[in-house]
Design a protein around this motif. Structure first.
Motif, short mmCIF file in Angstrom:
data_model
loop_
_atom_site.label_atom_id
_atom_site.label_comp_id
_atom_site.label_asym_id
_atom_site.label_seq_id
_atom_site.Cartn_x
_atom_site.Cartn_y
_atom_site.Cartn_z
N PHE A 129 -16.90 -48.19 73.81
CA PHE A 129 -16.80 -49.74 74.16
C PHE A 129 -16.12 -50.65 72.97
O PHE A 129 -15.47 -51.38 73.09
N GLU A 179 -13.80 -52.22 70.79
CA GLU A 179 -12.58 -52.85 71.34
C GLU A 179 -11.38 -52.00 70.57
O GLU A 179 -10.32 -51.77 71.29
N SER A 237 -11.52 -52.98 80.57
CA SER A 237 -12.01 -53.32 79.22
C SER A 237 -13.46 -53.15 79.12
O SER A 237 -14.16 -52.76 80.19
N SER A 238 -14.16 -53.12 77.96
CA SER A 238 -15.48 -52.86 77.57
C SER A 238 -16.49 -53.76 78.42
O SER A 238 -17.30 -53.51 79.37
N ARG A 239 -16.22 -55.15 78.24
CA ARG A 239 -16.73 -56.08 78.98
C ARG A 239 -16.75 -56.01 80.73
O ARG A 239 -17.56 -56.10 81.29
N LEU A 245 -18.89 -53.40 81.83
CA LEU A 245 -20.39 -53.58 81.95
C LEU A 245 -20.47 -54.70 83.15
O LEU A 245 -21.49 -54.49 83.71
N ASP A 246 -19.48 -55.56 83.30
CA ASP A 246 -19.79 -56.50 84.33
C ASP A 246 -19.70 -55.79 85.67
O ASP A 246 -20.44 -56.30 86.65
N ARG A 268 -23.10 -54.42 86.42
CA ARG A 268 -24.10 -55.35 86.14
C ARG A 268 -23.89 -55.85 87.78
O ARG A 268 -25.05 -56.22 88.58
N ARG A 299 -25.04 -51.57 73.53
CA ARG A 299 -24.63 -52.41 74.58
C ARG A 299 -24.98 -52.08 75.87
O ARG A 299 -25.27 -52.91 76.80
N LEU A 327 -27.71 -54.21 78.78
CA LEU A 327 -27.44 -54.53 80.10
C LEU A 327 -28.37 -53.86 80.96
O LEU A 327 -29.08 -54.61 82.13
#
Ligand code: V47
Length: 353
Positions: free
Chosen positions: A173, A175, A187-189, A192-193, A196, A226, A230
């Motif tokens: 993750f 960056e 992307s990492s975000r 994860l999104d 989620r 990270r 989550l």
């Protein structure tokens, strides 16, 4: 309190303490992880009878570590017709597989109907098989390529019969490292999104981490933290899978490969840090079977499955192209002092072998 006491007292381990765990000798660290493993799973080691299907290797993205994608060092592009994918799933089911694990590349020519239609067709032909499919990287690709938001892609997956999501595409993750090894991919975000949102639908998924290349120990811990954050929020991850980087036929220049000790320490630390993810998989494909068996004493309680065919890590040098016969798998787990428990994809126990 020193870090050993903290672990024994079930305190949450942060970055600084996790780095200190790496400095313990292997036996001390292993026994700490083993205490956690035994408290959660005793001597049970889970596996499933599964079939990996990698339906296309044509990819618009260029990940430096990847030896699987066509147009790089592997010059044989392929895209399986849906009928072939269905036949593989049907054959696997008839031979005892309970799950198809469907992961491939970001093929800009295949079309959304091909990506989703394969699941509908598998579901119709083999209604009871569990479909674990599409990494967050593929979902992100479909969303960008076809102008759909992530929610729409996830809803279409559910409509077409996907049951759970594999953990691929997470890589690392951090960056800066991510930009270096797989620029342009989710992307990492974003990764994860997507998980989620999948969990918010009441669905389960796994999480991987690709390590043993250009990342350092702090990057690995950051990755785990990270995920833990989550998981506190959703509880949707079943399993964490540290994937050991395979070095052949790709464009990532790596000079220092991890030792067996470093791999086992990373597994043990994952068991300790990820106190809220129930299962830790020693993926025999990338760890090698012997180290995966030893990892059972360092926190791992799952060895994935029989696989039958595998193309992604095999392209980079892993001995996984033809999977592992069931009898051998069961024998190895027993012989190493653990109890082989066949599970379904959601960790319901099917048979103690
Ligand atoms: O994300 C690519 C990895 C992953 C290499 O959820 C490599 O149960 C090592 O998603 N060396 C895809 N790894 C595989 C995947 C997976 C596998 C097993 C179990 C589960 C699960 C999921 O393969 C990619 C990438 O990190 N990969 N190239 C390589 N050279």
């Amino acid at each position: 309190m020193d870090v050993v006491e903290k672990v024994r007292n079930n305190a949450r381990i942060g970055m600084e303490d996790a780095l200190k765990l790496y400095d313990l000798d292997l036996y001390t660290l292993g026994s700490l992880a083993d205490e956690k493993r035994r408290a959660m799973h005793g001597k049970k080691t889970y596996f499933n009878i599964n079939r990996h299907i990698n339906p296309t290797n044509v990819c618009k993205d260029v990940c430096k570590f990847c030896a699987y994608s066509a147009s790089r060092k592997n010059p044989n592009p392929y895209t399986m017709p849906v009928e072939q994918i269905v036949e593989i799933a049907r054959h696997a089911w008839e031979n005892g597989a309970k799950e198809v694990h469907v992961v491939s590349a970001h093929n800009p020519e295949a079309g959304l109907d091909w990506y989703l239609g394969m699941f509908r067709a598998i579901r119709e032909a083999v209604p009871e098989i569990h479909i674990k499919a599409l990494t967050a990287a593929e979902i992100n690709f479909l969303s960008e390529a076809y102008g759909l938001c992530v929610d729409e892609v996830l809803d279409k997956m559910v409509e077409n019969g996907v049951d759970s999501m594999p953990g691929g595409g997470a890589e690392i993750f951090d960056e800066e490292v991510r930009d270096y090894i797989c620029k342009g991919k989710v992307s990492s975000r974003g990764w994860l999104d997507i998980h989620r949102k999948w969990h918010q639908r009441g669905r389960k998924s796994n999480a991987t981490m690709l390590f043993g290349h250009v990342e350092n120990r702090a990057h690995r811990i950051d990755h785990m933290l990270r995920l833990r954050e989550l998981q506190d929020e959703t509880g949707g991850f079943n399993c964490f899978i540290p994937l050991v980087y395979q070095r052949q036929n790709n464009y990532l220049k790596v000079t220092d490969f991890p030792t067996g000790q470093e791999i086992l320490k990373t597994m043990a630390i994952a068991r300790i840090v990820l106190d809220n993810i129930p299962h830790l998989k020693a993926y025999w494909v990338t760890a090698t079977i012997n180290l995966a068996l030893i990892a059972q004493e360092y926190g791992a309680n799952d060895l994935d499955g029989t696989i039958e065919r595998e193309s992604i890590q095999a392209a980079a040098g892993a001995q996984s192209a033809h999977g592992m016969p069931l009898e051998e798998f069961v024998h190895l787990i027993k012989d190493s002092g653990f109890v082989p428990v066949e599970r379904d994809s959601l960790y319901n126990e099917l048979k103690v072998w």
